[in-house]
Design a protein around this motif. Structure first.
Motif, PDB file in Angstrom:
ATOM      1  N   ILE A 291      -3.563   3.710  -5.820  1.00 20.83           N
ATOM      2  CA  ILE A 291      -4.102   4.537  -4.740  1.00 20.83           C
ATOM      3  C   ILE A 291      -3.596   4.080  -3.374  1.00 20.83           C
ATOM      4  O   ILE A 291      -3.237   4.889  -2.528  1.00 20.83           O
ATOM      5  N   SER A 292      -3.558   2.758  -3.159  1.00 24.87           N
ATOM      6  CA  SER A 292      -3.084   2.259  -1.871  1.00 24.87           C
ATOM      7  C   SER A 292      -2.536   0.849  -2.022  1.00 24.87           C
ATOM      8  O   SER A 292      -2.863   0.131  -2.964  1.00 24.87           O
ATOM      9  N   ILE A 293      -1.671   0.468  -1.065  1.00 24.91           N
ATOM     10  CA  ILE A 293      -1.144  -0.894  -0.970  1.00 24.91           C
ATOM     11  C   ILE A 293      -1.491  -1.417   0.412  1.00 24.91           C
ATOM     12  O   ILE A 293      -1.092  -0.831   1.426  1.00 24.91           O
ATOM     13  N   ASN A 294      -2.268  -2.493   0.453  1.00 26.96           N
ATOM     14  CA  ASN A 294      -2.699  -3.078   1.723  1.00 26.96           C
ATOM     15  C   ASN A 294      -3.360  -2.035   2.630  1.00 26.96           C
ATOM     16  O   ASN A 294      -3.152  -2.018   3.861  1.00 26.96           O
ATOM     17  N   GLY A 295      -4.132  -1.143   2.017  1.00 31.65           N
ATOM     18  CA  GLY A 295      -4.890  -0.141   2.758  1.00 31.65           C
ATOM     19  C   GLY A 295      -4.098   1.089   3.151  1.00 31.65           C
ATOM     20  O   GLY A 295      -4.661   2.016   3.734  1.00 31.65           O
ATOM     21  N   ILE A 296      -2.808   1.138   2.820  1.00 29.04           N
ATOM     22  CA  ILE A 296      -1.967   2.293   3.151  1.00 29.04           C
ATOM     23  C   ILE A 296      -1.876   3.190   1.930  1.00 29.04           C
ATOM     24  O   ILE A 296      -1.404   2.767   0.867  1.00 29.04           O
ATOM     25  N   ALA A 297      -2.295   4.439   2.079  1.00 31.46           N
ATOM     26  CA  ALA A 297      -2.384   5.362   0.941  1.00 31.46           C
ATOM     27  C   ALA A 297      -1.243   6.365   0.893  1.00 31.46           C
ATOM     28  O   ALA A 297      -1.360   7.406   0.264  1.00 31.46           O
ATOM     29  N   LEU A 298      -0.122   6.065   1.555  1.00 36.45           N
ATOM     30  CA  LEU A 298       1.057   6.928   1.521  1.00 36.45           C
ATOM     31  C   LEU A 298       2.238   6.139   0.988  1.00 36.45           C
ATOM     32  O   LEU A 298       2.390   4.956   1.312  1.00 36.45           O
ATOM     33  N   PRO A 299       3.090   6.765   0.171  1.00 37.93           N
ATOM     34  CA  PRO A 299       4.303   6.080  -0.298  1.00 37.93           C
ATOM     35  C   PRO A 299       5.154   5.626   0.874  1.00 37.93           C
ATOM     36  O   PRO A 299       5.279   6.338   1.876  1.00 37.93           O
ATOM     37  N   GLN A 300       5.751   4.432   0.764  1.00 34.59           N
ATOM     38  CA  GLN A 300       6.550   3.875   1.850  1.00 34.59           C
ATOM     39  C   GLN A 300       8.044   4.034   1.558  1.00 34.59           C
ATOM     40  O   GLN A 300       8.448   3.972   0.419  1.00 34.59           O
TER      41      GLN A 300
END
Length: 300
Positions: A291-300
């Motif tokens: 769902i998220s990585i380090n609180g970021i919920a958009l693909p990087q």
């Protein structure tokens, strides 16, 4: 609650059959009733025949490698000691250098004789006395994590954790069921991951998960009713979640869905779990949505 899912004919349908709906899932939920009693064999959905990190090389004469021992002990529920023979040094100009053997590679077998849990002297003796051509199988320790990184183009990957445990090889396998097209940076060691998940036995019996809602309206409350859970990749306390999640979720993108086959040696081993209805020596099957990585919920 335990639910049984219907049999599927192809991996394309597997993401639907695993039903990771959980309140707002982007994947279509199960079309069938979750109470169906038809059994499945989830192991058939994983690449258990070809290990992506094993390399077979043939030698007609000498090999030209110096050996060392690497020990592995940590698993989910304690230690399962395992000594591995690794390449310490490749002799310049040797057959091994010509064929591309690299320091750090693990030796799996020599002419189908396992080189696991033996000493360096024993391994050297087996190799030197073996008939030629000598067939050495190496494990490239970088191949599995590279295969499940963004941009690899690989959908499925498997690695052999142990050659033998309770009479069968222990294979950790990953199927990448949904990969966001825009992702360039996946999860790395030390990242805080937020996931939805469900866990099943190889016959499809559900034994754990975050809060799940099935297509027929039935639901499973999950751990403390949470629809998502958090863990730090590669740094979770022993017993928090399966230790196999660390290598299996490495490189995952936000929005990616992976199914993971966890062998008994990385699961509940010979103990099983009576509370969760898991027999001893059981393979476990997890489906996780990142769902998220380090609180970021958009693909990087």
């Amino acid at each position: 609650q335990q639910q049984i899912i219907p049999r599927r004919q192809a991996l394309d349908d597997f993401v639907k059959s695993m039903c990771l709906t959980i309140t707002t899932c982007p994947i279509v939920a199960l079309a069938e009733d979750a109470s169906s009693t038809a059994l499945v064999d989830l192991r058939k959905n994983f690449p258990n025949e070809k290990m992506i990190d094993e390399v077979l090389m043939k030698f007609d004469g000498g090999v030209g490698i110096e050996l060392t021992t690497t020990s592995f002990a940590r698993t989910t529920l304690g230690a399962v000691p395992s000594n591995r023979i690794a390449v310490k040094r490749v002799v310049q100009g040797s057959n091994a250098e010509v064929l591309g053997v690299r320091p750090g590679w693990i030796l799996v077998s020599a002419n189908d004789i396992s080189l696991e849990n033996i000493s360096v002297d024993q391994a050297a003796r087996i190799i030197s006395e073996a008939d030629r051509p000598l067939r050495l199988v190496f494990r490239d320790f970088e191949a599995f994590p590279k295969a499940i990184q963004p941009g690899s183009g690989i959908q499925s990957a498997a690695t052999r954790v142990l050659n033998d445990y309770n009479g069968e090889p222990q294979i950790l396998a990953v199927n990448r069921l949904l990969i966001p097209q825009t992702c360039r940076e996946g999860a790395q060691i030390g990242d805080l991951l937020e996931v939805r998940f469900e866990a099943r036995l190889d016959d499809g019996t559900l034994f754990d998960g975050s809060a799940i809602t099935f297509a027929d309206g039935s639901s499973v409350p999950g751990r403390a009713g949470d629809s998502t859970l958090y863990f730090v990749l590669g740094q979770q306390p022993a017993g928090q979640f399966p230790i196999a999640w660390d290598p299996a979720m490495y490189g995952a993108c936000v929005g990616e869905i992976r199914s993971i086959q966890v062998p008994p040696v990385l699961g509940f081993q010979d103990k099983g779990s009576k509370r969760r209805g898991i027999p001893p020596f059981s393979y476990l099957y997890y489906t996780l949505q990142l769902i998220s990585i380090n609180g970021i919920a958009l693909p990087q």
